[in-house]
Each structure stands twice: as structure tokens, then as C-alpha cells.
Design a protein around this motif. Structure first.
Motif, PDB file in Angstrom:
ATOM      1  N   ARG A  53       0.824  -1.203   0.173  1.00  0.00           N
ATOM      2  CA  ARG A  53       0.142  -0.212  -0.183  1.00  0.00           C
ATOM      3  C   ARG A  53       0.884   1.414   0.078  1.00  0.00           C
ATOM      4  O   ARG A  53       0.716   2.157  -0.674  1.00  0.00           O
ATOM      5  N   ALA A  54       2.108   1.222   0.681  1.00  0.00           N
ATOM      6  CA  ALA A  54       3.114   2.106   1.087  1.00  0.00           C
ATOM      7  C   ALA A  54       3.564   2.878  -0.714  1.00  0.00           C
ATOM      8  O   ALA A  54       4.154   4.392  -0.448  1.00  0.00           O
ATOM      9  N   GLU A  55       3.417   2.046  -1.570  1.00  0.00           N
ATOM     10  CA  GLU A  55       4.405   2.343  -2.891  1.00  0.00           C
ATOM     11  C   GLU A  55       3.322   1.910  -3.512  1.00  0.00           C
ATOM     12  O   GLU A  55       3.761   3.936  -4.583  1.00  0.00           O
ATOM     13  N   ILE A  56       1.484   2.023  -3.137  1.00  0.00           N
ATOM     14  CA  ILE A  56       0.771   2.742  -4.234  1.00  0.00           C
ATOM     15  C   ILE A  56       0.871   4.745  -3.962  1.00  0.00           C
ATOM     16  O   ILE A  56       0.523   5.120  -4.511  1.00  0.00           O
ATOM     17  N   ILE A  57       0.592   3.988  -1.972  1.00  0.00           N
ATOM     18  CA  ILE A  57       0.617   5.565  -1.939  1.00  0.00           C
ATOM     19  C   ILE A  57       1.959   6.584  -2.443  1.00  0.00           C
ATOM     20  O   ILE A  57       1.168   7.880  -2.576  1.00  0.00           O
ATOM     21  N   THR A  58       2.805   6.057  -2.225  1.00  0.00           N
ATOM     22  CA  THR A  58       3.643   6.687  -2.829  1.00  0.00           C
ATOM     23  C   THR A  58       3.463   7.578  -4.291  1.00  0.00           C
ATOM     24  O   THR A  58       3.930   8.347  -4.583  1.00  0.00           O
ATOM     25  N   LEU A  59       3.163   6.339  -4.928  1.00  0.00           N
ATOM     26  CA  LEU A  59       3.403   6.925  -6.390  1.00  0.00           C
ATOM     27  C   LEU A  59       1.632   7.820  -6.989  1.00  0.00           C
ATOM     28  O   LEU A  59       2.330   9.052  -7.422  1.00  0.00           O
ATOM     29  N   LEU A  60       1.089   7.927  -6.452  1.00  0.00           N
ATOM     30  CA  LEU A  60      -0.265   9.177  -6.468  1.00  0.00           C
ATOM     31  C   LEU A  60       0.319   9.958  -5.665  1.00  0.00           C
ATOM     32  O   LEU A  60       0.003  11.222  -6.110  1.00  0.00           O
ATOM     33  N   GLU A  61       1.141  10.243  -4.625  1.00  0.00           N
ATOM     34  CA  GLU A  61       1.370  11.666  -3.933  1.00  0.00           C
ATOM     35  C   GLU A  61       2.442  11.640  -4.768  1.00  0.00           C
ATOM     36  O   GLU A  61       2.696  13.034  -5.268  1.00  0.00           O
ATOM     37  N   GLU A  62       3.098  10.952  -5.533  1.00  0.00           N
ATOM     38  CA  GLU A  62       4.150  11.413  -7.104  1.00  0.00           C
ATOM     39  C   GLU A  62       3.194  12.466  -7.851  1.00  0.00           C
ATOM     40  O   GLU A  62       4.240  13.304  -8.555  1.00  0.00           O
ATOM     41  N   LEU A  63       2.227  11.654  -7.960  1.00  0.00           N
ATOM     42  CA  LEU A  63       1.212  12.373  -8.704  1.00  0.00           C
ATOM     43  C   LEU A  63       0.760  13.391  -8.857  1.00  0.00           C
ATOM     44  O   LEU A  63      -0.045  13.641  -9.558  1.00  0.00           O
ATOM     45  N   GLY A  64       0.653  13.950  -7.641  1.00  0.00           N
ATOM     46  CA  GLY A  64       0.224  15.336  -7.418  1.00  0.00           C
ATOM     47  C   GLY A  64      -1.591  14.474  -6.540  1.00  0.00           C
ATOM     48  O   GLY A  64      -2.130  16.039  -6.495  1.00  0.00           O
ATOM     49  N   LEU A  65      -1.646  13.498  -5.319  1.00  0.00           N
ATOM     50  CA  LEU A  65      -2.743  13.290  -5.443  1.00  0.00           C
ATOM     51  C   LEU A  65      -2.846  13.249  -3.603  1.00  0.00           C
ATOM     52  O   LEU A  65      -4.087  13.172  -2.862  1.00  0.00           O
ATOM     53  N   LYS A  66      -1.464  14.283  -3.647  1.00  0.00           N
ATOM     54  CA  LYS A  66      -1.563  13.722  -1.839  1.00  0.00           C
ATOM     55  C   LYS A  66      -3.040  14.854  -1.174  1.00  0.00           C
ATOM     56  O   LYS A  66      -3.280  15.878  -1.437  1.00  0.00           O
TER      57      LYS A  66
END
Length: 133
Positions: free
Chosen positions: A94-107
């Protein structure tokens, strides 16, 4: 690498591809062309959702292909993290998914249902689904 060798595809009398040979290495690609020229057919052939009428498609060392379609094809009632998890399975942390989404601007938007996200946020979620593969 993905390789198309002498691939042909037709729908009735309409020939989409005839003797098409292409090679794609592991880089991301963007396929653009005029409407009706076979972009979606090409992607469906590569994804295996359509079979070629002739020729062969070789998927050297590739088990899955990630693509971003014109439509986002997201599950509107669940959040971005769960949408991405649907395509990669339980083996992806899940942490990998969250990191990717945050890198794409979804934080800051990760726990909201996709239906409440902006069009751009939905598109970035769809891109994350393709990239995670």
C-alpha cells in the motif's frame, strides 16, 4: 519488449492493419494519430483483448501491459488507492501505491471516493494504474 510481426487485422471489409511490424522496448510510449486509424485496435491487440487475423505478437518477458485509455475506467465509489490496488493485486505494498499517487499530485485526496475528484485527479489516478504495472 513487445514485437508485432506482420500483423493484420480487419473488421469485415475494413482493413485496420496489413503487414504491420513494430517493436516497443520497456520505455513508456504515447500513441497518437487521427481518429479511425487503429490506435485502440493496436492497444487491444497488444493487451490480448483482440486476436490478430494474421502475423504474431511477441511479448518477451512481459506478463502485463498497463495502458491509459481515453476514458479513465475507474471505480467511482472507491478511493484512488483502492483503484490502483485493483490492478496490481495484494503483492504491491500500500505504501508503494500511496507514494506513486502522491508523486502524481494526489496528496491529500487519497481517501476521497474517485467520484469526488477533479477530472485531472481522476486522470492521474488512471495514469498511476498504468504505471504501477
Amino acid at each position: 519488449m513487445i514485437e508485432l510481426k506482420n500483423v493484420s487485422k480487419a473488421f469485415g471489409e475494413k482493413i485496420i492493419f496489413s503487414g504491420c511490424s513494430l517493436k516497443f522496448d520497456s520505455r513508456p510510449y504515447c500513441i497518437t494519430a487521427a481518429s479511425g486509424t487503429g490506435k485502440t485496435t493496436l492497444l487491444n491487440l497488444i493487451a490480448g483483448t483482440l486476436a490478430p487475423d494474421g502475423g504474431e505478437i511477441i511479448m518477451n518477458g512481459i506478463n502485463r501491459v498497463g495502458m491509459v485509455w481515453q476514458e479513465d475506467r475507474l471505480c467511482e465509489n472507491i478511493n484512488a488507492v483502492k483503484n490502483v490496488a485493483l490492478v496490481c493485486g495484494k503483492e504491491t505494498p500500500r505504501a508503494e501505491i500511496i507514494t506513486l499517487l502522491e508523486e502524481l499530485g494526489l496528496k491529500g485526496s487519497l481517501d476521497q471516493p474517485v467520484s469526488s475528484l477533479s477530472g485531472g485527479q481522476k486522470r492521474r489516478t488512471a495514469i498511476a494504474r498504468a504505471l504501477i504495472l
